[in-house]
Design a protein around this motif. Structure first.
Motif, PDB file in Angstrom:
ATOM      1  N   PRO A 215       1.076  -1.331  -0.085  1.00  0.00           N
ATOM      2  CA  PRO A 215       0.022   0.061  -0.090  1.00  0.00           C
ATOM      3  C   PRO A 215       0.963   1.166  -0.033  1.00  0.00           C
ATOM      4  CG  PRO A 215      -0.996  -1.746   1.379  1.00  0.00           C
ATOM      5  CD  PRO A 215       0.380  -2.394   0.974  1.00  0.00           C
TER       6      PRO A 215
ATOM      7  N   HIS B 250      10.278   8.283   0.396  1.00  0.00           N
ATOM      8  CA  HIS B 250      10.973   8.323  -0.871  1.00  0.00           C
ATOM      9  C   HIS B 250      12.444   8.694  -0.294  1.00  0.00           C
ATOM     10  CE1 HIS B 250       7.673   7.039  -3.360  1.00  0.00           C
ATOM     11  NE2 HIS B 250       7.077   7.762  -2.451  1.00  0.00           N
TER      12      HIS B 250
ATOM     13  N   SER C  51      -0.254   1.859  -3.553  1.00  0.00           N
ATOM     14  CA  SER C  51      -1.507   2.464  -3.449  1.00  0.00           C
ATOM     15  C   SER C  51      -1.478   3.764  -3.315  1.00  0.00           C
ATOM     16  CB  SER C  51      -2.293   1.810  -2.344  1.00  0.00           C
ATOM     17  OG  SER C  51      -2.602   0.297  -2.541  1.00  0.00           O
ATOM     18  N   LEU C  52      -0.336   4.225  -2.476  1.00  0.00           N
ATOM     19  CA  LEU C  52      -0.281   5.547  -2.128  1.00  0.00           C
ATOM     20  C   LEU C  52       0.734   6.325  -2.917  1.00  0.00           C
ATOM     21  CD1 LEU C  52      -0.651   5.240   1.905  1.00  0.00           C
ATOM     22  CD2 LEU C  52      -2.313   6.510   0.139  1.00  0.00           C
ATOM     23  N   ALA C  53       1.212   5.756  -4.149  1.00  0.00           N
ATOM     24  CA  ALA C  53       2.272   6.306  -4.941  1.00  0.00           C
ATOM     25  C   ALA C  53       1.768   7.803  -5.619  1.00  0.00           C
ATOM     26  CB  ALA C  53       2.686   5.356  -6.031  1.00  0.00           C
ATOM     27  N   GLY C  54       0.672   8.159  -5.471  1.00  0.00           N
ATOM     28  CA  GLY C  54       0.104   9.237  -6.208  1.00  0.00           C
ATOM     29  C   GLY C  54      -0.062  10.267  -4.864  1.00  0.00           C
ATOM     30  N   ASP C  55       0.045   9.960  -3.773  1.00  0.00           N
ATOM     31  CA  ASP C  55      -0.051  10.926  -2.581  1.00  0.00           C
ATOM     32  C   ASP C  55       1.254  11.227  -1.997  1.00  0.00           C
ATOM     33  OD1 ASP C  55      -1.763  12.206  -0.668  1.00  0.00           O
ATOM     34  OD2 ASP C  55      -3.107  10.327  -0.640  1.00  0.00           O
ATOM     35  N   LYS C  56       0.968  11.926  -1.007  1.00  0.00           N
ATOM     36  CA  LYS C  56       2.199  12.684  -0.119  1.00  0.00           C
ATOM     37  C   LYS C  56       1.835  12.192   1.258  1.00  0.00           C
ATOM     38  CE  LYS C  56       4.407  16.668   1.216  1.00  0.00           C
ATOM     39  NZ  LYS C  56       4.270  18.310   1.189  1.00  0.00           N
TER      40      LYS C  56
ATOM     41  N   ASP D 293      -1.755  13.523   2.607  1.00  0.00           N
ATOM     42  CA  ASP D 293      -2.399  14.752   1.902  1.00  0.00           C
ATOM     43  C   ASP D 293      -3.778  14.462   1.414  1.00  0.00           C
ATOM     44  OD1 ASP D 293      -0.514  16.746   2.782  1.00  0.00           O
ATOM     45  OD2 ASP D 293       0.054  17.139   0.467  1.00  0.00           O
ATOM     46  N   ALA D 294      -3.852  13.415   0.776  1.00  0.00           N
ATOM     47  CA  ALA D 294      -5.046  13.422  -0.213  1.00  0.00           C
ATOM     48  C   ALA D 294      -5.864  12.198   0.616  1.00  0.00           C
ATOM     49  CB  ALA D 294      -4.847  13.139  -1.820  1.00  0.00           C
ATOM     50  N   SER D 295      -5.454  11.128   0.848  1.00  0.00           N
ATOM     51  CA  SER D 295      -6.124   9.944   1.512  1.00  0.00           C
ATOM     52  C   SER D 295      -6.572  10.310   2.749  1.00  0.00           C
ATOM     53  CB  SER D 295      -5.429   8.789   1.247  1.00  0.00           C
ATOM     54  OG  SER D 295      -4.207   8.777   2.081  1.00  0.00           O
ATOM     55  N   GLY D 296      -6.057  11.075   3.484  1.00  0.00           N
ATOM     56  CA  GLY D 296      -6.394  11.333   4.923  1.00  0.00           C
ATOM     57  C   GLY D 296      -5.721  10.308   5.637  1.00  0.00           C
ATOM     58  N   ARG D 297      -6.494   9.823   6.760  1.00  0.00           N
ATOM     59  CA  ARG D 297      -5.884   8.862   7.638  1.00  0.00           C
ATOM     60  C   ARG D 297      -6.488   7.406   7.317  1.00  0.00           C
ATOM     61  NH1 ARG D 297      -7.791  10.588  13.500  1.00  0.00           N
ATOM     62  NH2 ARG D 297      -5.680   9.817  14.362  1.00  0.00           N
ATOM     63  N   LEU D 298      -5.612   6.707   7.165  1.00  0.00           N
ATOM     64  CA  LEU D 298      -5.906   5.204   6.693  1.00  0.00           C
ATOM     65  C   LEU D 298      -5.425   4.386   7.936  1.00  0.00           C
ATOM     66  CD1 LEU D 298      -4.627   4.957   3.007  1.00  0.00           C
ATOM     67  CD2 LEU D 298      -6.817   5.277   3.852  1.00  0.00           C
ATOM     68  N   MET D 299      -6.116   3.207   8.335  1.00  0.00           N
ATOM     69  CA  MET D 299      -5.401   2.286   9.035  1.00  0.00           C
ATOM     70  C   MET D 299      -5.293   1.011   8.654  1.00  0.00           C
ATOM     71  SD  MET D 299      -6.246   1.486  13.252  1.00  0.00           S
ATOM     72  CE  MET D 299      -7.719   0.639  13.402  1.00  0.00           C
TER      73      MET D 299
END
Lengths: 430, 430
Positions: A143, A217, A147-152, A293-299
């Protein structure tokens, strides 16, 4: 389009994880073949004790010569589940040199030598996958990396060591002390005979280095991770935490600085509010929060260790690496282009809970408050308790840098009226 | 090794999600290029209303002719965020025919026509990725398809619709009725003007079909999913749930039968114990439990909708598809080799909470209990309450098939002493 020539797998290590990998490869061979697009075959198993009976494994496959196995030249994927630095490191680089990709569960090695291993994999056009190295079966590497490769990603906050979570959970729920809870963990098989790697935070620090590297990164070495164990957490600390509506967890925290220009990684016990989802992670379970930044909080939550869960992660990687191989491609390698500076603990900004033993006389609070103010550490709340000429003072601060807090504590120790600093604990997850 | 010729992206739709995708592609262009290994360029944006001002998007890129855009021939990846069946379906297949891969967030289309779209992608050697179609930013498709590729998934149990979770959470925490809670959700923007797709479970059913298909390597069509909405859940149901130590959630449940020979997929409101992690999923958040042979219980939690979270999932897929393209490969396509039969609701086995309005006279309980026994449904607990000649009887059963329960209820309705069946609700997550 099923290829009939099987992909050959060499298994290095046949302990708790390795034997599960072998078992699933045998019992689920048809499913694995369908998902990969070609059959996958166990071509050799390197072990230390060849005389041990291993149910379901053809004795003809067993060898003590791991080096010869990875040098065979017909191996497609080497699965390394022996752990430790050597001989694992040499075996993995030898595997790359002889045309095999590698799936590893080796957090210590990845944390210490990840960059060199990735470089070796890339130089030989091979894959290096290691989902099982962090938090067992919980998908985290994939992930974060895909999955988060386009997010910060700004923050990774997690419970990544089941042994210490079991101990702390036990202390919290029963009021037991550290030693008593450790003894129970040992008796139940949750702690090893020598629990140092777990309770001193080495295991969690290795995982923090791996997670921080992928999330930001940026190369984060094991030495970059600030590490404090949890052997000094007391029943009194839990009582203090409860008064604040908190519990205590050993947390791995990887953070991007607010200005975005640097990152930090650390492992230490910390108070977190009972309302935080990590507070309710029980027993030996793991859970990791990822804030972006974009996805917010994931657990992500699940069993962080154990033979079968770790084998599940290894096999997921094995399927991916085999697919890549059939495609004539490799998956994403190391991504360290951001190359952000990794700051030390002094730059970490958080809140603190400090218990002081002080003289029970007028003016002490004013003295203490002055020291905090002089070091630029703003106080949120103070609680005073006194009896028989002795008193305790509990101070909870607003957000301050670790450097400022360190200076504050040093100055407090010099006050005549401060008899001792009973405990300092960070407050996270707010 | 950075390629300088950019990969070209066509964006279909520039609403809440599309505008976020375009924004992140612009503001994070350098990061995306580093992670992909080549720059990625927005080559065209198809919209319905070209006159609307779109901040940060070059007006020269905007077109109303989506068909011409996907037919250009120089497009590498088409991002479809318009939703609905047509024209999305035709545009996606046209994209494949003209040499582009596709990233879609379209759950309705994937649930209805996933198999045909996957076949079209494969026929043209293109990728079809759709992480954003289920549970917004929460990585679910990739973990199920890749991380668990070496495991055997037995059950997916989740809250996959934020609107209904907001409404149910509101009813639970405030005692509000359905309409009042829906009105608040609408006022706050959590529910659409026409909430049918959410509250009747159509949205969750589409997600259940997609998740079941991937989890069980079996084609599961939207029609295969048993669907019940949550518009008839009452404050009284919540009161009953609380008496059992439960709350009520709208759940998507995909299960492999115990004998492994068939699967089921369903969406309906259900009671779950307060101790279950899904019980504490608040507001518009989503969370999904995945239970597998080796990995045990994993949970994935996060924001299930919204422009930025959905865009995060779209961009993760975009990076993956671009990497595949540079590798000259494609990612894993449809995996439906297991081709397990999808059973109807009658075969589902679970527990039930049944409220009956009965005559307040001796012998009623015995009559009712006899009916349960005749249908092979074993009773766990019974609670009786009576006043003024009327009484209510609350029965909680052990595990029984939906067919057996249906027969029981039909027979109960025929009893003179049963005035009515006030509610039937399944009990899950135990």
């Amino acid at each position: 389009m099923m290829r009939t020539r099987p992909l050959k797998v060499a298994l290095l290590g046949c302990g708790v994880v390795g034997s599960e990998v072998a078992r699933i490869m045998t019992t689920h061979a048809d499913d694995l073949a369908a998902r990969i697009g070609a059959p996958v075959e166990l071509a050799g198993v390197a072990v230390r004790r060849p005389s041990k009976v291993r149910e379901g494994i053809d004795p003809a496959l067993v060898t003590t010569d791991a080096t010869a196995l990875v040098k065979r030249g017909d191996i497609d994927v080497v699965v390394e589940v022996i752990g430790g630095i050597e001989p694992a490191r040499t075996l993995i680089t030898t595997a790359f040199e002889h045309g095999a990709s590698v799936v590893s569960a080796n957090k210590a090695l990845l944390a210490q030598d990840g960059a060199a291993l990735h470089a070796a994999a890339e130089a030989h056009g091979e894959d290096l996958y290691y989902e099982a190295a962090v938090a067992g079966a919980i998908p985290l590497i994939r992930p974060l990396r895909e999955s988060l490769a386009g997010d910060k990603v700004n923050r990774v906050l997690g419970i990544v060591n089941g042994t210490t979570n079991f101990i702390l959970d036990k202390m919290d729920s029963t009021g037991a002390g550290y030693q008593e809870a450790l003894d129970e963990a040992t008796a139940l098989g949750y702690a090893e005979a020598d629990p140092t790697a777990d309770v001193e935070g080495f295991d969690a620090a290795a995982k923090a280095a791996i997670l921080a590297g992928i999330a930001f990164h940026t190369r984060v070495r094991l030495d970059d991770v600030h590490r404090e164990g949890m052997t000094e957490v007391t029943a009194a600390d839990f009582a203090s935490a409860r008064k604040m509506g908190c519990t205590i967890k050993l947390l791995a925290i990887c953070e991007r600085a607010r200005d975005g220009a640097s990152v930090t990684a650390r492992v230490h016990p910390a108070m977190i509010p009972l309302s935080h989802p990590l507070a309710s992670v029980r027993g030996a379970y793991n859970a990791v929060f990822v804030e972006s930044d974009a996805s917010g909080r994931l657990m992500f939550y699940g069993p962080g260790a154990g033979g079968a869960p770790t084998a599940s992660a290894v096999l997921g990687d094995l399927v991916a690496v085999c697919r890549n191989r059939l495609n004539g491609a490799t998956g994403p390698g190391e991504s360290a282009y951001a190359a952000l500076p990794v700051s030390g603990m002094g730059d970490v900004v958080t809140r603190y809970h400090i218990s002081l033993d002080v003289a029970d006389k007028p003016g002490v609070l004013a003295q203490v408050a002055t020291v905090f103010a002089e070091h630029g550490v703003s106080i949120d709340t103070v609680r005073q308790q006194g009896k028989d000429g002795e008193a305790s003072l509990v101070v909870v601060t607003h957000r301050a840098s670790d450097a400022a807090l360190g200076g504050t504590v040093e100055a407090l120790r010099k006050l005549d009226t401060v008899r001792g600093v009973a405990s300092i604990m960070r407050v996270e997850g707010e």
